[in-house]
Scaffold this active site. Sequence first.
Site, PDB file in Angstrom:
ATOM      1  N   ALA A 184       7.125  -7.158  -3.742  1.00  0.00           N
ATOM      2  CA  ALA A 184       8.129  -6.581  -2.833  1.00  0.00           C
ATOM      3  C   ALA A 184       9.118  -7.650  -2.388  1.00  0.00           C
ATOM      4  O   ALA A 184      10.336  -7.425  -2.381  1.00  0.00           O
ATOM      5  CB  ALA A 184       7.435  -5.959  -1.618  1.00  0.00           C
ATOM      6  N   ASP A 233       5.455  -1.796   1.580  1.00  0.00           N
ATOM      7  CA  ASP A 233       5.633  -3.222   1.275  1.00  0.00           C
ATOM      8  C   ASP A 233       7.116  -3.601   1.312  1.00  0.00           C
ATOM      9  O   ASP A 233       7.505  -4.614   1.905  1.00  0.00           O
ATOM     10  CB  ASP A 233       5.108  -3.546  -0.130  1.00  0.00           C
ATOM     11  CG  ASP A 233       3.600  -3.436  -0.245  1.00  0.00           C
ATOM     12  OD1 ASP A 233       3.008  -2.617   0.468  1.00  0.00           O
ATOM     13  OD2 ASP A 233       3.015  -4.159  -1.067  1.00  0.00           O
TER      14      ASP A 233
HETATM   15  C1  MEV Z   1      -0.055  -2.450  -2.316  1.00  0.00           C
HETATM   16  O1  MEV Z   1       0.421  -3.635  -1.680  1.00  0.00           O
HETATM   17  C2  MEV Z   1      -0.217  -1.358  -1.289  1.00  0.00           C
HETATM   18  C3  MEV Z   1      -0.670  -0.005  -1.847  1.00  0.00           C
HETATM   19  O2  MEV Z   1      -0.815   0.874  -0.714  1.00  0.00           O
HETATM   20  C4  MEV Z   1       0.324   0.570  -2.823  1.00  0.00           C
HETATM   21  C5  MEV Z   1       1.631   0.981  -2.150  1.00  0.00           C
HETATM   22  O3  MEV Z   1       1.670   1.257  -0.944  1.00  0.00           O
HETATM   23  O4  MEV Z   1       2.649   1.079  -2.885  1.00  0.00           O
HETATM   24  C6  MEV Z   1      -2.028  -0.105  -2.524  1.00  0.00           C
END
Ligand code: MEV
Length: 327
Positions: free
Chosen positions: A119, A162
């Site tokens: 991100a 994120d």
């Molecule tokens: C990944 O950092 C977080 C998840 O919840 C996926 C997302 O929110 O896109 C696993």
Amino acid sequence: MVTASAPGKVYLFGEHAVVYGEPAVPCAVELRASVTVRRRESGLRVQAGDLTLEEFTVEYDGEESGRPDVDVPDTLVEAGMGYINEAVTQAKDAAGVDCGFDIEIESEIPLGAGLGSSAAVAVATIDAATRELGVELSREELAERAYQVEYEVQNGEASRADTYCCTMGGAVRVEGDDCQPIEAPDLPFVIGYDGGAGDTGALVSGVRELRSEYDFAADTISAIGDLVRRGEQALAAGDIDEIGKLMDFNHGLLSALGVSSRSLDAMVWAARDANALGAKLTGAGGGGCIVALDQTRETETALQFTPGCEETFRAGLSTTGVTHEAE
Ligand code: MEV
């Protein structure tokens, strides 16, 4: 030439469940990815260094379709390249320009370890590349375009959590497409890192399969949503003890969904034994990082002696989101 940077993040509560519309609270932390972009006629040349805390270097040069020559797992590099390619596509679309770029990435955020490296890189790349093309996007548009990057690379299974957090900085609350900055007390984050990584796409798909196969897995995801709502009350009240208890509970529910690992569990238990206020894995799981709350040095000391923990460090809340560093 333009440089932009964005922070990594930890999930206080709510990863995975947020993909199904439950609320989540990620918090930006003081580890940054910095991206320098220079326009060129065509093609893409990406140089990336310091992508893990161990500071080994990932270097690759080549066209968009080229295969980089690197010493980290293929899946990680391919995922990393996917995020950069999509970020460049978003930037060119926003500016209405077709061109190539030289991109240099310097990151303090380990790849695929639950600290928001993809991100942060996506947000900083879009910001730097659009500025290089003479366009300045609002933070809202940056966050939305970075979300589209994750959505594409993660096969349509991504939340806005994120990317919104890495764009805005601080603590945020995300529920579906409703994203807002929220107030948070000073949280004494301690990170434990096992030196590994998880495959976000595969982990998210695994949870989706469990959710469709078992009603109780779907109930577990709803329970995480309930927990996050309680967590928001604790945050508003500045009740750090309660926040810690809820983090412990959240780790248990994530573990039930199959996204923890032996090393993540070992680090969580080391933190608990050291009297951390709470501890949980952060991000997609499968390997990577845990986040604990501890004002004292005990959790860091315990993690230093935990087999499977490669690095431990404190990471303060970063109130600075994406930042334009230099022309
Ligand atoms: C990944 O950092 C977080 C998840 O919840 C996926 C997302 O929110 O896109 C696993």
